[in-house]
Scaffold this motif. Structure first.
Motif, mmCIF file in Angstrom:
data_model
loop_
_atom_site.group_PDB
_atom_site.id
_atom_site.type_symbol
_atom_site.label_atom_id
_atom_site.label_comp_id
_atom_site.label_asym_id
_atom_site.label_seq_id
_atom_site.Cartn_x
_atom_site.Cartn_y
_atom_site.Cartn_z
ATOM 1 N N SER A 128 0.857 -1.183 0.000
ATOM 2 C CA SER A 128 0.000 0.000 0.000
ATOM 3 C C SER A 128 0.892 1.231 0.000
ATOM 4 O O SER A 128 1.996 1.209 0.554
ATOM 5 C CB SER A 128 -0.924 0.004 1.216
ATOM 6 O OG SER A 128 -0.182 0.012 2.418
ATOM 7 N N ASP A 156 4.176 2.087 2.485
ATOM 8 C CA ASP A 156 4.061 1.592 3.855
ATOM 9 C C ASP A 156 4.922 0.342 3.998
ATOM 10 O O ASP A 156 4.610 -0.707 3.417
ATOM 11 C CB ASP A 156 2.598 1.264 4.165
ATOM 12 C CG ASP A 156 2.416 0.676 5.562
ATOM 13 O OD1 ASP A 156 3.382 0.693 6.350
ATOM 14 O OD2 ASP A 156 1.308 0.187 5.859
ATOM 15 N N SER A 179 3.308 -3.007 4.940
ATOM 16 C CA SER A 179 2.338 -3.589 4.010
ATOM 17 C C SER A 179 2.985 -4.463 2.943
ATOM 18 O O SER A 179 2.277 -5.186 2.225
ATOM 19 C CB SER A 179 1.550 -2.474 3.325
ATOM 20 O OG SER A 179 2.367 -1.780 2.376
#
Length: 802
Positions: A256, A268, A271
Motif C-alpha cells: 500500500s 508503507d 504492508s
C-alpha cells in the motif's frame, strides 16, 4: 536474570566455572545485607563507611525509584555474593565529565570482603565477578560501552579493570551528589571489542544485527527503493486490489502507498508482501522482503552493470546494518529534538547524531564501503562518537597552505592547538628530522582522520613516511564529533574552534570521499569572494542568510601518484584538510541550531521534527512555512537570479538558526567544492575562476527544481500533511507566496527571475539514483556535471498556476 557461565583462565587461580544470577535489590529485605557489605573500611571508596542501616535502606529506595539507576545482587548457588549497580552516565556524577557516547552504561561493582559475607576467599573471584557483570551489561544490545569512574587511589580496581579490557581516559574531579561523594576518579571504559579481545570471547560488536531489526530495516529500505525507483520511472507499480503491485522476474511485490505531488511515493513498509511464482507456474509462495534480492531481480530495469552490482549490494548491506543500529540508538522523540534542553551546542550535536535516514533521495545512502564494524562505531555520525583527530607534519615542497586575508598559518595553529600542544608537536618534529636531515622549518601541520592515517596513509604513503616528508605527530587532545557528512568534525571540547573537514578514502553515495589537494588551493579565495558578495547585497542582508566560511585549507601532493594520475584520481585526494567557521560563532542569545536534514527526520512513532518544531513555535503552520521559505528558498533563488550563483543546498549543507522553533535564518556551508557561477555574466577574480560553469539556459532553473524542490521539499510537504498541520496545497502556496514577495521587492532581478520560469507547468526530472546505479564510485565529473546528468521526462510543477 539470565545466568552467565564464566570461562576461566589457566594458572594458579581456581578454574572452576562460576555461575552467577542477577536479581534486583529489594531495599526492605536486602538492607541488612547491603549494610554489612557497604558500611565497612573494605568498601571505603563507596563513601558510606559510617552509614546506618536506615541510611543504606533509604539510599537503595532512592535507587529503586530512579529510572536511570539499577541495583542488582549477584548470587552464586543462591548465595548473595556481590552488588552490581548500572546507571546512565548522563544522569550521574559523570554528566559532562567525559566524552559520552550513545550506548554508554555506567557500572559500579561492590565486592564484599569474604569476612563480611561469610564466605571463603577464592582466587580470581574479583575477575570472575567483573567479567560476569560485563557479560550481563553487554547482553543488552543497546549497550556499546561500559564506563567506570573508580577512585583514582584504588589501584587494585584499576589493575582488575585493565585485565578485562578497560582503557583509562583521564583523571577527573567529580562533584558530590546525593549518595555519591566528591572524588578524583580515573574514568575508564570498555568496548564490546575490547572485552572480547581481553577475555577471548566471541565478538559482539554487531549485536544490533538481530532478526527483528534486520526485517524492519529490510522493509524500510525496500519501501524507499520502490518509492524512489518509481519516482525516477525506473520501475512502474500497477494499481491492484487494496493497493499496488510491482511484477517481474517471477515475483510480485504487493504494497500500500500514497502518491503525492511530484510523483512522490510513500510506501508503507509494513504492508509489503512478496509472492514468488512456483517453478511450474501453478501458484505462488510467500517470500521475505529483501532489498538486496529485489535489486538483483530488477537489475536490468535499474541499469546495473555487472561491474557495479557487487559494490551497490555492499552499500545496501551497509545501509541496512546502519538502520539496525539506528533502531536501537536513535531513541529521542521528534518533540525532544525540537524542544531541546537549552544547551545549543549539545542540542545541535544530539540532532546531528539522531538522524536515521541519510540523503532522502538515494536508496543506498549509508554505504561507507571500507569501514568495518569497529570503524562504524567510532566514526559514523549516528553513533554520536567523539574522537581525537590525528595530526601530521608535511614537507612544504609537497604541501600547499592557503587562508583568507589576514589569517596566517601560525595564527590558525595557535588557535586550534594551543601553545602547549603546538610545542609538543614541534619537539616531535625536531626529533624526527634528526634522522632525515630535513629542516623542521620546512613543514606544515594538518589534521588527519584517524582511519585515513591507519588504513591508507601509513601504507599508501609509506615512502613519504620513510623519507621523513610525512611525520606523524599524534592527536591534538580536542574531542571531535563526526557530522552527517562523516568526514567533517565539530569540536566538542572547544565548540568555537573551527569545524575540520578531512579526506576519507571511503566510497559513499557515488563518490570516494577524498579531498582534493588541488581544490584546496583556491578554497579560501572562493570563500572570501562569496562573503564580499553577500556583504554587498541588500537582499541577502535582509534575509540574513549567512555563510560558514572555509577560512584555511591545506593539501598534500605525493609526487609519484600526482605524476601517475589525472586530476580526478582518488590518489590525489588522500591527504588534505580545511578549517570552517563554527556555527556557534553565529548564534545570538536564545537561538539554537539544527541541521536542515532534521526537518525530514521521523521518530519511532512516525512523528517528524518539522511538525514538532511547528507545534513548539506556537505559529500557524503556514506562517512557520513562510518564515522557513524566506530563510532558505528565497536567498538561494536570489543568488541564482541576481548573480548566477548556485549552491548545493541539500539538508546536510544547510544549518537552520531557530528561536523557539521558528527559523530565523540559514547558514550555508560546504562552499568551495559545491558552489558554481553559471555563465559569464558575473565577474570573478582570477583565483576564483574555477567555479565558473557553462550550462545550457534550460538547466539553470533545475538548480531550484532539482536540488531544492525535488530533493528536499518533495519529502517535507507530505510529512506535514500526514500530521494534519498543512495540506500539500498550503505548503506549495506558502512557498509560492515567498517567491512572489521576493520578485515584487526586487524589480532589478525580475527579468532574470522570470526567465527561470518557476511557475511554469513542468520541469525536467533529473535523477540521482540513476547516476549512482550507472557508476557508484564516480557518479559525475565534478568539473563538468552538466553533461553527466540523467533525465526521465518531466514532473508537474507544484507552483504552476499559483
Amino acid at each position: 536474570m539470565t545466568a552467565q557461565m564464566l570461562s576461566t583462565r589457566t594458572g594458579t587461580r581456581d578454574t572452576t566455572p562460576a555461575r552467577f544470577t542477577f536479581r534486583s535489590v529489594d531495599p526492605a529485605t536486602d538492607a541488612a545485607l547491603l549494610h554489612r557489605w557497604i558500611a565497612t573500611e573494605h568498601a571505603r571508596f563507596w563513601g558510606m563507611s559510617d552509614a546506618t542501616l536506615d541510611e543504606v535502606r533509604d539510599e537503595h529506595r532512592t535507587i529503586a525509584a530512579n529510572p536511570h539507576h539499577q541495583a542488582l545482587i549477584a548470587e552464586e548457588e543462591g548465595q548473595p555474593v556481590f552488588l552490581l549497580e548500572i546507571y546512565a552516565p548522563e544522569h550521574s556524577q559523570l554528566a559532562g565529565a567525559y566524552p559520552r557516547r550513545p550506548g554508554d552504561a555506567g557500572l559500579h561493582l561492590l565486592l564484599p570482603a569474604p569476612a563480611d559475607n561469610g564466605t571463603v576467599a577464592r582466587s580470581g573471584f574479583s575477575e570472575d565477578a567483573l567479567r560476569a557483570s560485563l557479560q550481563h551489561l553487554f547482553a543488552d544490545p543497546a549497550v556499546l560501552r561500559v564506563v567506570v569512574e573508580p577512585d583514582a587511589r584504588n589501584t587494585a580496581v584499576h589493575s582488575l579493570n585493565s585485565r578485562l579490557g578497560f582503557v583509562p581516559f583521564q583523571r577527573v574531579e567529580l562533584p558530590e551528589l546525593p549518595g555519591a561523594p566528591a572524588k578524583t576518579a580515573l574514568v575508564s571504559w570498555c568496548t564490546r571489542a575490547a572485552f572480547a579481545a581481553a577475555t577471548g570471547s566471541p565478538s559482539t560488536s554487531a549485536t544490533h544485527l538481530s532478526p527483528g531489526r534486520w526485517d524492519a530495516a529490510q522493509r524500510h529500505v525496500l519501501a524507499k527503493a520502490i518509492g524512489e525507483f518509481a519516482h525516477e520511472r525506473l520501475l512502474h507499480p500497477e494499481p491492484a486490489t487494496g493497493g499496488w503491485v510491482l511484477r517481474g522476474h517471477g515475483v510480485e511485490y504487493a504494497f500500500s502507498a500514497t502518491v503525492h505531488a511530484l510523483e512522490h511515493w510513500m510506501v508503507d513498509p509494513a504492508s509489503i508482501e512478496v509472492r514468488t511464482t512456483t517453478p511450474d507456474g501453478s501458484g505462488s509462495t510467500a517470500g521475505v522482503p529483501d532489498v538486496q534480492e529485489f535489486v538483483v531481480r530488477f537489475r536490468t530495469e535499474l541499469g546495473l552493470a555487472d561491474a557495479q552490482l557487487p559494490l551497490y549490494l555492499e552499500e545496501l548491506g551497509s545501509t541496512l546494518a546502519g538502520h539496525c543500529f539506528k533502531q536501537l540508538h536513535s531513541t529521542a522523540t521528534a518533540t525532544e529534538l525540537a524542544v531541546g534542553t537549552g544547551d545549543p551546542v549539545a542540542d545541535f550535536q544530539r540532532i546531528e547524531a539522531s538522524m536515521t535516514e541519510g540523503h532522502p533521495c538515494f536508496v543506498a545512502n549509508n554505504g561507507r564501503a571500507g569501514l568495518g564494524t569497529a570503524d562504524y562505531l567510532d566514526y559514523a555520525p549516528e553513533t554520536g562518537a567523539v574522537i581525537e583527530l590525528e595530526w601530521v607534519a608535511a614537507h612544504s615542497t609537497r604541501t600547499h597552505f592557503s587562508a583568507i586575508s589576514g589569517l596566517d598559518v601560525d595564527a590558525l595553529l595557535d588557535d586550534e592547538l594551543g601553545p602547549h600542544r603546538r610545542a609538543a608537536f614541534s619537539e616531535r618534529l625536531d626529533e624526527a628530522c634528526l634522522s632525515t636531515g630535513l629542516d623542521p622549518e620546512d613543514f606544515l601541520y594538518l589534521p588527519v582522520h584517524p582511519w585515513q592515517w591507519e588504513k591508507k596513509l601509513s601504507v599508501t604513503f609509506a615512502g613519504d613516511i620513510a623519507t621523513g616528508h610525512l611525520v606523524h605527530l599524534g592527536s591534538s587532545g580536542d574531542l571531535y564529533q563526526p557530522q552527517q557528512s562523516i568526514r567533517t568534525f565539530f569540536n566538542r571540547s572547544a565548540p568555537r574552534r573551527h569545524y575540520v573537514k578531512t579526506a576519507l578514502s571511503v566510497v559513499n553515495m557515488g563518490f570516494m570521499r577524498g579531498l582534493s589537494a588541488d581544490y584546496m588551493k583556491a578554497t579560501p579565495a572562493i570563500n572570501e569572494w562569496l562573503q564580499e558578495l553577500f556583504d554587498a547585497d541588500p537582499e541577502l542582508g535582509r534575509s540574513r542568510a549567512q555563510l560558514i566560511r572555509e577560512v584555511a585549507a591545506v593539501g598534500y601532493a605525493n609526487p609519484l601518484f600526482h605524476a601517475a594520475t589525472d586530476q580526478h584520481s582518488p590518489y590525489r585526494k588522500m591527504l588534505a584538510a580545511l578549517w570552517r567557521e563554527s556555527p556557534v560563532e553565529k548564534l545570538q542569545d536564545g537561538e539554537s541550531l539544527a541541521t536542515m536534514a532534521s526537518l525530514l527526520h521521523v521518530d519511532a512513532e512516525g512523528k517528524s521534527v518539522a511538525a514538532a518544531m511547528i507545534r513548539t513555535s506556537g505559529l500557524e503552520a503556514t506562517e512557520w512555512l513562510g518564515r522557513y521559505f524566506d530563510a532558505y528558498l528565497v536567498p538561494l533563488v536570489h543568488c541564482l537570479a541576481a548573480h548566477d550563483l548556485v549552491f548545493m543546498p541539500h539538508g546536510e549543507n544547510v544549518i537552520l538558526v531557530l528561536r523557539d522553533g521558528v527559523p530565523q535564518r540559514v547558514l550555508l556551508k560546504d562552499l568551495a567544492e559545491e558552489v558554481a557561477v553559471l555563465g559569464d555574466r558575473t565577474a570573478l577574480p582570477e583565483a576564483v575562476e574555477r567555479i565558473r560553469a557553462q550550462v545550457p539556459d534550460a538547466e539553470r532553473r533545475l538548480v531550484v527544481f532539482t536540488d531544492i524542490v525535488d530533493c528536499f521539499l518533495r519529502f517535507l510537504a507530505p510529512l506535514l500533511e500526514r500530521e494534519a498541520l498543512a495540506t500539500e496545497a498550503d505548503f506549495w502556496e506558502a512557498a509560492a507566496n515567498s517567491l512572489r514577495a521576493y520578485r515584487a521587492r526586487n524589480p532589478g532581478t525580475a527579468q532574470s527571475f522570470d526567465a527561470l520560469d518557476l511557475f511554469g507547468d513542468e520541469f525536467e526530472l533529473s535523477c540521482l539514483n540513476r547516476l549512482q546505479l550507472r557508476n557508484n564510485q564516480q557518479m559525475l565529473d565534478l568539473g563538468n556535471q552538466s553533461e553527466g546528468l540523467l533525465y526521465a521526462g518531466s514532473l508537474a510543477n507544484p507552483w504552476a498556476g499559483r
